[in-house]
Design a protein around this motif. Structure first.
Motif, PDB file in Angstrom:
ATOM      1  N   ARG A 260       0.897  -1.211  -0.182  1.00 19.99           N
ATOM      2  CA  ARG A 260       0.109   0.168   0.068  1.00 19.99           C
ATOM      3  C   ARG A 260       0.904   1.350  -0.077  1.00 19.99           C
ATOM      4  O   ARG A 260       0.477   2.380  -0.730  1.00 19.99           O
ATOM      5  N   ARG A 261       1.990   1.241   0.804  1.00 21.82           N
ATOM      6  CA  ARG A 261       2.742   2.404   0.731  1.00 21.82           C
ATOM      7  C   ARG A 261       3.619   2.728  -0.492  1.00 21.82           C
ATOM      8  O   ARG A 261       3.517   3.764  -0.943  1.00 21.82           O
ATOM      9  N   LEU A 262       3.988   1.632  -1.397  1.00 23.93           N
ATOM     10  CA  LEU A 262       4.493   1.845  -2.504  1.00 23.93           C
ATOM     11  C   LEU A 262       3.552   2.400  -3.629  1.00 23.93           C
ATOM     12  O   LEU A 262       3.624   3.215  -4.283  1.00 23.93           O
ATOM     13  N   ARG A 263       2.175   2.087  -3.331  1.00 22.25           N
ATOM     14  CA  ARG A 263       0.950   2.495  -4.487  1.00 22.25           C
ATOM     15  C   ARG A 263       0.955   4.164  -3.977  1.00 22.25           C
ATOM     16  O   ARG A 263       0.729   4.739  -5.102  1.00 22.25           O
ATOM     17  N   GLU A 264       0.847   4.366  -2.870  1.00 24.90           N
ATOM     18  CA  GLU A 264       0.418   5.549  -2.405  1.00 24.90           C
ATOM     19  C   GLU A 264       1.718   6.732  -2.794  1.00 24.90           C
ATOM     20  O   GLU A 264       1.390   7.541  -3.102  1.00 24.90           O
ATOM     21  N   ALA A 265       2.940   6.078  -2.576  1.00 25.34           N
ATOM     22  CA  ALA A 265       3.855   6.807  -2.783  1.00 25.34           C
ATOM     23  C   ALA A 265       4.062   7.159  -4.487  1.00 25.34           C
ATOM     24  O   ALA A 265       4.642   7.960  -4.756  1.00 25.34           O
ATOM     25  N   GLY A 266       3.705   6.140  -5.220  1.00 26.28           N
ATOM     26  CA  GLY A 266       3.481   6.411  -6.745  1.00 26.28           C
ATOM     27  C   GLY A 266       2.383   7.199  -7.287  1.00 26.28           C
ATOM     28  O   GLY A 266       2.175   7.355  -8.239  1.00 26.28           O
ATOM     29  N   SER A 267       1.629   7.664  -6.154  1.00 31.14           N
ATOM     30  CA  SER A 267       0.311   8.413  -6.667  1.00 31.14           C
ATOM     31  C   SER A 267      -0.648   7.507  -7.320  1.00 31.14           C
ATOM     32  O   SER A 267      -0.991   8.074  -8.225  1.00 31.14           O
ATOM     33  N   LEU A 268      -1.073   6.439  -6.973  1.00 32.57           N
ATOM     34  CA  LEU A 268      -1.830   5.502  -7.533  1.00 32.57           C
ATOM     35  C   LEU A 268      -2.860   5.235  -6.873  1.00 32.57           C
ATOM     36  O   LEU A 268      -2.741   4.928  -5.611  1.00 32.57           O
ATOM     37  N   THR A 269      -4.184   4.972  -7.366  1.00 27.68           N
ATOM     38  CA  THR A 269      -5.338   4.477  -6.531  1.00 27.68           C
ATOM     39  C   THR A 269      -5.510   3.235  -6.837  1.00 27.68           C
ATOM     40  O   THR A 269      -4.758   2.536  -7.665  1.00 27.68           O
ATOM     41  N   GLN A 270      -6.337   2.456  -6.093  1.00 30.80           N
ATOM     42  CA  GLN A 270      -6.530   1.159  -6.081  1.00 30.80           C
ATOM     43  C   GLN A 270      -7.038   0.686  -7.517  1.00 30.80           C
ATOM     44  O   GLN A 270      -6.874  -0.427  -8.038  1.00 30.80           O
TER      45      GLN A 270
ATOM     46  N   GLU B  35       5.722  -6.891 -10.744  1.00 37.73           N
ATOM     47  CA  GLU B  35       6.407  -5.776 -11.392  1.00 37.73           C
ATOM     48  C   GLU B  35       6.031  -4.484 -11.264  1.00 37.73           C
ATOM     49  O   GLU B  35       6.934  -3.727 -11.285  1.00 37.73           O
ATOM     50  N   LEU B  36       4.879  -4.324 -11.233  1.00 38.64           N
ATOM     51  CA  LEU B  36       4.331  -3.111 -10.920  1.00 38.64           C
ATOM     52  C   LEU B  36       5.200  -2.468  -9.490  1.00 38.64           C
ATOM     53  O   LEU B  36       5.398  -1.107  -9.346  1.00 38.64           O
ATOM     54  N   LEU B  37       4.972  -3.469  -8.487  1.00 41.72           N
ATOM     55  CA  LEU B  37       5.405  -2.889  -7.280  1.00 41.72           C
ATOM     56  C   LEU B  37       6.998  -2.353  -7.383  1.00 41.72           C
ATOM     57  O   LEU B  37       7.680  -1.614  -6.846  1.00 41.72           O
ATOM     58  N   ARG B  38       7.854  -3.388  -8.261  1.00 46.08           N
ATOM     59  CA  ARG B  38       9.110  -3.131  -8.276  1.00 46.08           C
ATOM     60  C   ARG B  38       9.603  -1.710  -9.239  1.00 46.08           C
ATOM     61  O   ARG B  38      10.259  -0.947  -8.728  1.00 46.08           O
ATOM     62  N   SER B  39       8.776  -1.640  -9.928  1.00 43.18           N
ATOM     63  CA  SER B  39       8.663  -0.098 -10.768  1.00 43.18           C
ATOM     64  C   SER B  39       8.699   0.892  -9.839  1.00 43.18           C
ATOM     65  O   SER B  39       9.158   2.079  -9.741  1.00 43.18           O
TER      66      SER B  39
ATOM     67  N   GLU C  86       8.997   1.041  -6.741  1.00 43.74           N
ATOM     68  CA  GLU C  86      10.080   1.020  -5.657  1.00 43.74           C
ATOM     69  C   GLU C  86      11.352   1.790  -6.286  1.00 43.74           C
ATOM     70  O   GLU C  86      11.978   2.623  -5.609  1.00 43.74           O
ATOM     71  N   GLU C  87      11.591   1.520  -7.556  1.00 42.82           N
ATOM     72  CA  GLU C  87      12.621   2.024  -8.291  1.00 42.82           C
ATOM     73  C   GLU C  87      12.405   3.529  -8.475  1.00 42.82           C
ATOM     74  O   GLU C  87      13.459   4.285  -8.417  1.00 42.82           O
TER      75      GLU C  87
ATOM     76  N   GLN D 161      13.566   9.240  -7.090  1.00 41.65           N
ATOM     77  CA  GLN D 161      13.024  10.325  -6.418  1.00 41.65           C
ATOM     78  C   GLN D 161      13.728  10.871  -5.283  1.00 41.65           C
ATOM     79  O   GLN D 161      13.874  12.013  -5.025  1.00 41.65           O
ATOM     80  N   GLY D 162      14.070  10.100  -4.286  1.00 38.03           N
ATOM     81  CA  GLY D 162      14.853  10.239  -3.169  1.00 38.03           C
ATOM     82  C   GLY D 162      13.662  10.591  -2.208  1.00 38.03           C
ATOM     83  O   GLY D 162      12.369  10.706  -2.149  1.00 38.03           O
TER      84      GLY D 162
END
Length: 368
Positions: A16-26, A60-64, A66-67, A72-73
């Motif tokens: 969930r944290r990775l999704r929110e950090a990527g500005s994506l909704t469910q 694969e989406l979570l890895r992208s 994370e990268e 971005q820092g």
């Protein structure tokens, strides 16, 4: 038939944290992976395990993500998240992205990023909550002003968007607005008949039911998160959702399907062209309000100190007993004002004046 082995994935909270950090909704994650939104929610709450092709696409989406986060820092200890639902359609990207690779954001830049991502959607959500356009804009603006005044606290909150959303909802549902002259009269309803009917149905619910339904079916929170934000237990939150859905389905049977209800809420929210003020204006407004209350507190303190000093200056230094009230003395004739003498009083005065001695006559012995 053998079941495909589970794919090694990060913990549900990290997903969930990775999704929110990527500005994506469910819903956006579900569209990319090729599953339903409920499946993504189950993956993030550990109620289901990703498997097969969908699980590989999800990994694969979570890895992208994370990268991209590593590239971005840090962002000043802020997860730039927003309401995670279909009500955010068109909300992303309303403001410029001021982040630079390898450099953390300043507090003002982090606030502006959070505001640009959250404010447009939050204004539309608050409009569904109150049915008033101006009150929705004012509630969101006031919530972000408070967030800027408490920015160190908000920046370190696990969900800053949820913090601002809860503050905006609390201000919008305050019962004191009914006494304000500007909110005593209703605003023009939506132009579309179906939108007007849905808004009337929402406003017919109790505030707690309306808020719970909006968070669950509109924002897209799961049941525990909805219960936590509404300060209720999970069974109470579920009961409110069921009652609200039943009330809407009674008047409009087409809304009995939760997916149709979410779609109609998103359409109603997007139909109103509601725009929030610019982030710098909100920050300046929050600073002005903070300066005003600071000066008011200083003035009150000075007045209190002056009043105390005056009291100490004029107060008596020793105890002075109070003067007792006068008591009535009985048996004493009331004083008579001077006036003309009566005939008898004149005879008595003449007799006293004719006496040669100032007292009674002396008794002299008489011889026998």
């Amino acid at each position: 038939m053998t079941q495909s082995p589970a794919i090694p994935l990060p913990p549900p909270t990290e997903r969930r944290r990775l999704r929110e950090a990527g500005s994506l909704t469910q819903a956006q994650v579900a569209e990319r992976v090729g599953v339903s939104r409920r499946t993504v929610r189950a993956w993030e709450t550990d109620r289901a395990v990703p498997r097969g092709r969908e699980g590989e696409a999800y990994l694969e989406l979570l890895r992208s993500l994370e990268e991209r986060r590593e590239h971005q820092g840090p962002a000043g200890d802020v997860d730039v998240t927003a309401g995670r639902a279909e009500l955010e359609i068109g909300a992303e990207g309303d403001g410029p992205d001021r982040r630079q690779p390898g450099r953390p954001l300043t507090p003002a830049q982090a606030f502006d990023a959070l505001y640009a991502f959250c404010a447009p959607a939050l204004v539309r959500q608050t409009y569904l909550l109150t049915g008033r356009r101006e009150l929705a804009r004012e509630s969101v603006e006031r919530a972000f002003e408070i967030a800027w005044q408490r920015w160190p606290e908000v920046a370190r909150d696990p969900d800053p968007a949820g913090w601002v959303r809860a503050t905006a909802y609390d201000f919008a549902l305050s019962p004191w607005h009914r006494f304000r002259p500007r909110y005593r009269h209703p605003e023009p309803p939506p132009a579309d008949t179906a939108d007007r009917l849905l808004l009337d149905l929402l406003l017919g619910l109790t505030p707690s039911q309306r808020r719970t339904l909006l968070l669950y079916d509109g924002v897209g929170l799961d049941l525990p998160e909805t219960a936590a934000e509404t300060e209720a237990t999970t069974p109470v939150a579920a009961h409110r959702i069921l009652l609200a859905r039943a009330a809407l389905a009674t008047r409009t049977p087409a809304l009995s399907d939760p997916d149709d209800l979410r779609r109609r809420l998103a359409e109603l929210a997007s139909a109103e062209r509601l725009r929030a003020p610019a982030a710098p204006a909100v920050r300046e407004g929050g600073e002005r309000r903070a300066r005003f209350w600071t000066r008011a507190a200083i003035a009150f303190t000075v007045a209190l100190i002056g009043t105390t000093a005056l009291t100490l200056r004029t107060a008596p230094t020793r105890y002075e007993p109070p003067v007792p009230p006068g008591a009535t003395v009985h048996g004493v004739p009331p004083p008579v004002a001077p006036g003309p003498l009566s005939h008898r009083e004149q005879e008595l005065r003449d007799k006293l004046r004719s006496e040669p001695h100032d007292g009674p006559e002396r008794l002299a012995p008489q011889p026998f």
